[in-house]
Design a protein around this motif. Structure first.
Motif, mmCIF file in Angstrom:
data_model
loop_
_atom_site.group_PDB
_atom_site.id
_atom_site.type_symbol
_atom_site.label_atom_id
_atom_site.label_comp_id
_atom_site.label_asym_id
_atom_site.label_seq_id
_atom_site.Cartn_x
_atom_site.Cartn_y
_atom_site.Cartn_z
ATOM 1 N N UNK A 105 0.533 -2.224 -0.052
ATOM 2 C CA UNK A 105 -0.897 -2.271 -0.357
ATOM 3 C C UNK A 105 -1.535 -3.594 0.086
ATOM 4 N N UNK B 55 -6.782 -0.191 -2.836
ATOM 5 C CA UNK B 55 -7.027 0.787 -1.772
ATOM 6 C C UNK B 55 -8.533 0.943 -1.561
ATOM 7 N N UNK C 195 -3.524 -0.686 -8.600
ATOM 8 C CA UNK C 195 -3.539 0.272 -7.490
ATOM 9 C C UNK C 195 -4.951 0.592 -7.008
ATOM 10 N N UNK D 290 0.498 -1.293 -12.162
ATOM 11 C CA UNK D 290 -0.133 -0.029 -11.771
ATOM 12 C C UNK D 290 -1.645 -0.116 -11.880
#
Lengths: 265, 265, 265, 265, 265, 265
Positions: free
Chosen positions: E158, E114, E110, E107
């Motif tokens: 992603x 992006x 993340x 996590x």
């Protein structure tokens, strides 16, 4: 202490001593309370070596066995665990109920149980070779057949196995008399009661009563308790919490206690 | 305090005292709230020994029992846990609801419950032999038959077992009156209500109401509550959260409270 | 604050006060959002005692409750946890959603909930007896019937149980008006919508909407939102993420909002 | 940055703002990559509040949220976590993918999401009341229907729920053009390809492609990649590792890319 | 080093470079030993960026990735982990076998994958924005279809996905010759043997032999081993411990090694 | 020491040496006690390299292998683990029973087993490239077919696999004589007994007796034990705790011991 009365057949004493002389580790098997711990203590006296006992349990880490770093005076100092102390001092190290230990903790024993007889303290960066007099002894109760935990076969093959069992009835009664001072007739009745239940064990599936609980019952009797009262508290009640079963056992006990030497007090 | 009213039949007092004199550990069994804790406190007064209570739970480690290293002034200092303190001071150490403890934590008790009466503090490198006056007492409730946790038979055989139960109705009503000051008729109605539910217990499968909840209900009544209101809050509502079942119990309660001594207030 | 509007029937207030006077702990049961927390806060004001709230969760250890050793100035110093602080200061200690706590953490409460009213801080070696004004209150929602976690019956029997429920519709609408200032007709429509869904709860099996979500919806309406928009965001959308089900609920909501007081704005 | 192009229908903006004004927490739901994070960033600019983002994961403890004690200069000093910093500074605190968090960590949020708007730092012994401008926003993707993890209904009822979805095709194509500079026809083809796969989603059961992957594909195209090559690397390949399925998707993609605006480059 | 011989079709090189220029993270998929690690090393040289490799495993925490507090000189000092060092220095960070990592550790990635390209060091209270040259590359082997662990679809979306596979036979034989100096005929026989087993893979369900094991076998042959001996030790024996299966494979191998270039030495 | 008698066929010695010269890691497979550890020790002497042994177990972390930070003089100092020490010193590092290790701990070995031959100490921020003389050797027993733990195929492919087995009977008897001094006829009888049980192994499903247990039995015989007594304690008793099975084995043993060289002593 009358401990030596517990000693089983001479065969076990001889095999244990040969294993000691040959630097072979020993595994004692047998039902709970049949005298494994006392046997090791006896052999320690016979071989003139101190016995260092470690009660195994689920939470026993290899650090608990070999040692760990502790803070002292601001620094971190290595502190030997009981296994390391036993190896260094050439003692008999006794791992009681080894099957209870976390099996990963036992890997540390491998190099001590083969031709290396060496303890690798990876974290301390030390290698300890056992002196001639060091001996490793483990015990476990194979009767827990349903147990999720089983010793690995490769682990068990590392040991000379001595299978122990309850004392024969006469010897067991003698032990009870010697330990508690009760009359031999009382002791015989308690042994008869236990033997009856041990025979019924395969049917009922519970752990049979050990010599230890007979001694406890005899002690209560010596202190003033009725035989049946003592037998109930020490022999029957711990067996099960199923009311109907306890009642059935109570009938066996009453019959047993009445049989060998006449009426109940 | 009117604690001593809780004391059950003289048999348990005698057996407990004999076990104490013979240095045997004791296991108390019986339903929740039947007076096990008060019995131990009573025996502590009778034998003139302090009682050190340890409430067992899943998270209780052997370190919590025997002690651990703590940092003090930059150094690491060993600090005795409650069990070690009890052994050293020769107190009665009471492990309440021992079945709740992590069973691996209990292995530390083995050497205290047999002929050794010794506590091995492996981490501290200390061996503590119990004085004459030290006694280990455990309790558990065998009624949790469905429990995943069961004491190992070999563990239970280490103890003299005293099986306790609810007080007989008359004695229970006396206790309620002595503890709360309510009228004997009110106490009798509460006991009757509890007895009815206890009898239905095997059908419903819940933990039956203890003397403790009857005392709580009587206290609310003494403070001004209606009998049915108090019985609902203290006796019925904690039994179940199933609405239909609680309604059925309520009908039993209403009938019970009406039966022995006339109308509800 | 209009908190007191939440107060349910006088019965609960009286029973809580009697329990407080008699030093009995209280367990509040009832659906989420029916006002348990506000009720405890109300009783704290009424009895003039501070309320110390502890939100229970899976990770709550007994150390979090009673305290732990912390390093300060190089030494290790004991620091009381919130439960210990509440006991020492004689406050009302409120364990919210106690069923969420690790059940082994709850064993620490046993000696506080019976005649001992005492907290044993084994690690600190301290024994704290609760003053007269200390009270322990717990809450849980028995509607989670499928939950893996259930309070043990023996634990529940330690408390006087007060079963709470949603307010009656009229009272609930009054609360909404008082809290948000919306028109009574709007409030009545929101309550009607919630009541319809609560009735359908047994069929759908989801947690029914609480008074809290109605207040949230009314606030959005007061801020300018359409009734249906607010009802969707606060009442319907949190109920389920199943599209078809939400659509069905939406139809119920539209019908409900239209029924009591005419057309939608 | 062209972030604001992501903003969905005005309805969500209005509801979010009303919730902010009414001090109500907000839960954003919707598929991965539909613009939840960007929406929160947009609202932060609109309301002139900083946004503090916390990516939730399985290992996120309540200490990670509220803070912990750290050693500094020999002493132990409390250090606020991101949630505490957000509360104290009156920021918008955004818990991204809250369903991923350990649910016991979420209990700490309860007192922040109801009328108390208060954070209890039990370990630090501090109580922090949120200023007017503090707002809690969470997001999660309810499409993971098979997930073992589900938010508890009582937790979801604490939030105003705003359900978001993919942008309508025209808007999505505009975003792609604005973000990457590709021709509108290219963008339209990528959106058409994604829409086709999204429609097939219920059959195939995989997570449909988000706007984010379309932007990534468009970037590769802008850098020189063939449309099909970019679509394969960014849209198709991440969907599945099942060769046959990827081949089927590839055929859908080829057809889609050919359909709206003529031949492939 | 002859590493560059491993480089697959130019397509992957171009796509990787475009992704690098567009600041998009890349996911490499393909069977074990097909050259993923060497491909990343090759791209690092081509793009003139250092490659920082992190081998993922079950015990990899987010702290291992981003850093942790360490005690130094009595104080606690934050120490960057390899991911943080890679972000700060603008390196290519390569997470090898990312599917092995604890998924909750991922996590933390993340916000790096992006539009934010930012690493939030919550515990250090620091926010690190990646420079232009930073690139995140992950790899995993989707052939473990039976694995309990699967990357979440939202995680896979992603990344730009580059699917790699074994080299074509001619290229693979060239690599073997270049790496080990064996005769081209020997290399061809080893490749033929591997190809036969790879084809049988769907039937047998084991991980097919990689180029790496062919190189190992060729090295043993270059050192003096018989072809079949080397093929057995490097190609066949690691495939399975099922005796019958290994025998079957051995027959395939014998046939394969005999086929392309004549008799065995 | 007569260790070298254990050395198996020359084939294994040659292959091991070629792997060493080619810098390829080796995996030894075979039943427990067939001489894997002694073979590695033999090769260490042959290649003139020290052997560093690490016994793998469930609790072995990658920190135990590569090292960790320890507090010393108030500061935290990195301390190399045994693997790191082996790499730096160019030793043969032997991971005994590697399948027992936590598989996530093994990921640290990946970069040591391919062309990189490098150890990444992420926490220490150090990169250690292995010298020419470093060699990694692992062992495991594939006979535990029912084991939950299996080495991953991709891990096994990183090694040249040498499959070992029990010595042929003549060689095994020679080893026993050389190690214990018993008569060759006694040794032959023990080997015959073991061979009979090994053949029955597929039926009974237990770990067959190793050369190690035969040596142990011979030692007891040399010390004075009866053959059957020694065979029972060292060969039969460790195989099973099933009474009926042990009795059956005992009959096999009696027959075996009687067969080759005449009567029992």
């Amino acid at each position: 202490m009358t401990t030596d009365l517990y000693i089983a057949a001479a065969g076990e004493v001889r095999l244990f001593e040969w294993a000691y002389r040959q630097h072979l580790p020993v595994m004692l098997t047998g039902p709970t309370g049949c005298g494994k711990t006392r046997f090791v203590e006896h052999m320690g006296r016979l071989l003139d070596r101190p016995v260092l006992t470690i009660s195994c349990h689920d939470d026993l880490t290899s650090s608990d066995l070999v040692g760990r770093f502790l803070v002292s005076g601001g620094d971190v100092v290595w502190t030997d665990g009981p296994l390391t102390r036993a190896v260094k001092s050439g003692a008999i190290c006794y791992l009681d109920e080894v099957v209870e230990a976390r099996h990963d903790s036992l890997a540390i024993l491998h190099s001590l149980t083969d031709h290396r007889r060496t303890l690798y303290l990876d974290r301390a960066g030390e290698i300890v070779t056992a002196p001639e007099t060091f001996m490793l002894v483990c015990s476990y109760n194979p009767a827990y057949r349903s147990s999720l935990k089983e010793l690995k076969p490769s682990f068990r093959q590392r040991f000379v196995t001595l299978a122990m069992d309850y004392l024969p009835p006469d010897r067991e009664a003698e032990v009870i008399v010697a330990e508690t001072g009760v009359d031999i007739a009382v002791a015989a009745r308690l042994v008869h009661c236990a033997t009856t239940i041990r025979t019924a064990d395969e049917v009922f599936g519970f752990e049979p009563p050990s010599t230890r609980v007979l001694v406890a019952a005899a002690r209560l009797i010596a202190a003033g308790a009725h035989e049946l009262e003592a037998a109930h508290a020490c022999i029957l009640a711990p067996l099960s919490s199923d009311g109907a079963l306890v009642q059935g056992l109570r009938e066996i006990a009453v019959a047993s206690l009445l049989t060998p030497g006449g009426t109940l007090e």
